[in-house]
Design an enzyme around this catalytic site. Structure first.
Site, PDB file in Angstrom:
ATOM      1  N   THR A 340       0.849  -1.183   0.000  1.00 20.47           N
ATOM      2  CA  THR A 340       0.000   0.000   0.000  1.00 20.47           C
ATOM      3  C   THR A 340       0.887   1.236   0.000  1.00 20.47           C
ATOM      4  O   THR A 340       1.929   1.253   0.659  1.00 20.47           O
ATOM      5  CB  THR A 340      -0.951   0.006   1.218  1.00 20.47           C
ATOM      6  OG1 THR A 340      -1.767   1.184   1.179  1.00 20.47           O
ATOM      7  CG2 THR A 340      -0.189  -0.025   2.525  1.00 20.47           C
ATOM      8  N   HIS A 392       2.665 -11.939  13.813  1.00 18.18           N
ATOM      9  CA  HIS A 392       3.719 -12.495  14.663  1.00 18.18           C
ATOM     10  C   HIS A 392       3.473 -13.969  15.006  1.00 18.18           C
ATOM     11  O   HIS A 392       4.356 -14.647  15.540  1.00 18.18           O
ATOM     12  CB  HIS A 392       3.824 -11.680  15.956  1.00 18.18           C
ATOM     13  CG  HIS A 392       5.199 -11.655  16.540  1.00 18.18           C
ATOM     14  ND1 HIS A 392       6.209 -12.484  16.107  1.00 18.18           N
ATOM     15  CD2 HIS A 392       5.742 -10.910  17.547  1.00 18.18           C
ATOM     16  CE1 HIS A 392       7.305 -12.257  16.810  1.00 18.18           C
ATOM     17  NE2 HIS A 392       7.048 -11.307  17.694  1.00 18.18           N
TER      18      HIS A 392
END
Length: 421
Positions: A340, A392
């Protein structure tokens, strides 16, 4: 003879839409394949074309109505008056079906049917395979019973650790869910209430889903754009002439740098599916672009096989069709990694949100001249902050930071990408 106008198949996993607007009015002549109505789905706006030439009759689904795939939108005929007797014909079959159900209702009173219906309710839970060991441990630690989870998402309905985590996350959202039914507050002078579009509701839900599901972190770095800008300046005209008007931008530099980094760190290109990790040996890259109705992320498939010109051409085409609402549903699914670029709007720094079920997204930002230390001297260089958000649960900090460093190295020295270093 009347021709029904029905909601077409809208694409994989899309079962309903909202009638955005009718392009024709009842009584207007319509040509074959002429656009009649626009439907807004969770992802794009779809035009429904006339299945035949004729006159648009009565509209069955007004603007703003929610319609399922195959539902009746309206009718077409050679002339409008011929359509009036066609309308009563729709409810009659429904009324005829109701009496036909009565004989069946007579079968219900005997005690035999309730018995068989009640019995299958118990065996499935007995036959259900046991939860996976990781799920059993987490269930014991959190005090969650198997019956509370129902059927799992694993093979043969086995309960996975992810199912337990999802269940535990639900109570946190319960207060918000309980508060949502309250009556809307009264508007003050100067305020206006506008219903969210279907696309905007979907964007909001998916972004919240990413925050609730993924263990999302962001790491930052900065890129010296001097070499990329010099290369673009030296070859911009020749590139555009060689590739029939395709302009050389910076997005292709970052796309190629990400492809190289994804090959080195495949976890960033993977996704979690239950208690398993799905690795890909290809890169389908989502490029976030601003469309007419909000942000969309069309996907460049097999970008790892493309050169700079092919990438720039695909991005330009997506941007053009996103602004005109002409993207196809299949072009918005299947991405494995996204980029983005908030820099086009002037953003200097941001933390991009993951596009589930992807595990990584790169955020580009505004190029700004800043003083930097080069070989013991202070120089003014065109610098860009870059951000890498990652899940994560699957990507460790070392891999995420190293991934972003590889992207930085590739853009700062484009020769590395050409030599695949």
């Amino acid at each position: 003879m009347a021709t029904d106008i029905k909601v077409p198949t809208l694409g994989e996993s899309v079962t309903s839409a909202t009638v955005a607007r009718w392009l024709k009015k009842p009584g207007e002549k319509v040509a074959l394949d002429e656009p009649l109505v626009e439907l807004e789905t969770d992802k794009v706006t779809v035009e429904v074309n006339a299945p035949a030439a004729g006159t648009l009759g009565e509209i069955a689904a007004a603007e703003g109505a929610e319609v399922e795939v195959g539902a009746l939108l309206g009718t077409l005929a050679d002339d409008a008056p011929a359509l009036t007797p066609a309308r009563p014909a729709v409810p009659r079959p429904v009324e005829v079906e109701r009496p036909s159900a009565n004989p069946r209702a007579g079968v219900n009173p005997p005690p035999s049917p309730p018995g068989p219906v009640a019995r299958p309710a118990t065996p499935p839970s007995d036959r259900a395979p046991p939860p996976l060991p990781a799920a059993v441990r987490l269930m014991a630690e959190s005090g969650v019973a198997k019956a509370q989870l129902g059927e799992g998402s694993g093979k043969d309905g086995r309960i996975t650790k992810g199912d337990v985590i999802d269940f535990l996350a639900k109570p946190a959202a319960a207060p918000a869910a309980a508060a949502s039914p309250k009556a809307p507050r009264a508007l003050e002078e100067g305020e206006e209430r506008v219903k969210m579009t279907r696309l905007r509701r979907t964007i909001a839900a998916r972004l919240k889903e990413a925050q609730n599901t993924a263990a999302m972190l962001t790491t930052f770095n900065e890129v010296d754009m001097s070499a990329a800008m010099a290369m673009r300046s030296d070859y911009r005209d020749a590139f555009e002439k060689k590739h029939a008007g395709v302009r050389l931008g910076f997005m292709s530099f970052f796309a190629r740098a990400c492809v190289a980094a994804l090959k080195e760190f495949p976890e960033v290109n993977a996704e979690i599916d239950g208690d398993e990790i799905v690795y890909r040996h290809f890169v389908h890259m989502g490029i976030a672009v601003g469309g007419a109705n909000g942000l969309v992320v069309p996907v460049i498939r097999n970008v790892d096989r493309m050169g700079f010109a092919q990438i720039e051409k695909a991005i330009a085409d997506f941007g053009r069709r996103a602004r005109s609402g002409q993207l196809k549903l299949e072009e918005l699914t299947g991405g494995t990694f996204s980029i983005t670029n908030g820099g086009v709007y002037g953003s200097l720094m941001s933390t991009p949100i993951l596009n589930p079920p992807q595990s990584g997204i790169l955020g580009m930002h505004k190029i700004q001249e800043r003083p930097v230390a080069i070989d013991g001297r202070v120089e003014i260089r065109p610098m860009m902050y870059v951000a890498m958000s990652y899940d994560h649960r699957i990507v460790d900090g070392r891999e995420a930071v190293s991934f972003l460093v590889r992207v930085k190295e590739g853009v700062e020295d484009p020769r590395r990408m050409l030599l695949e270093l």
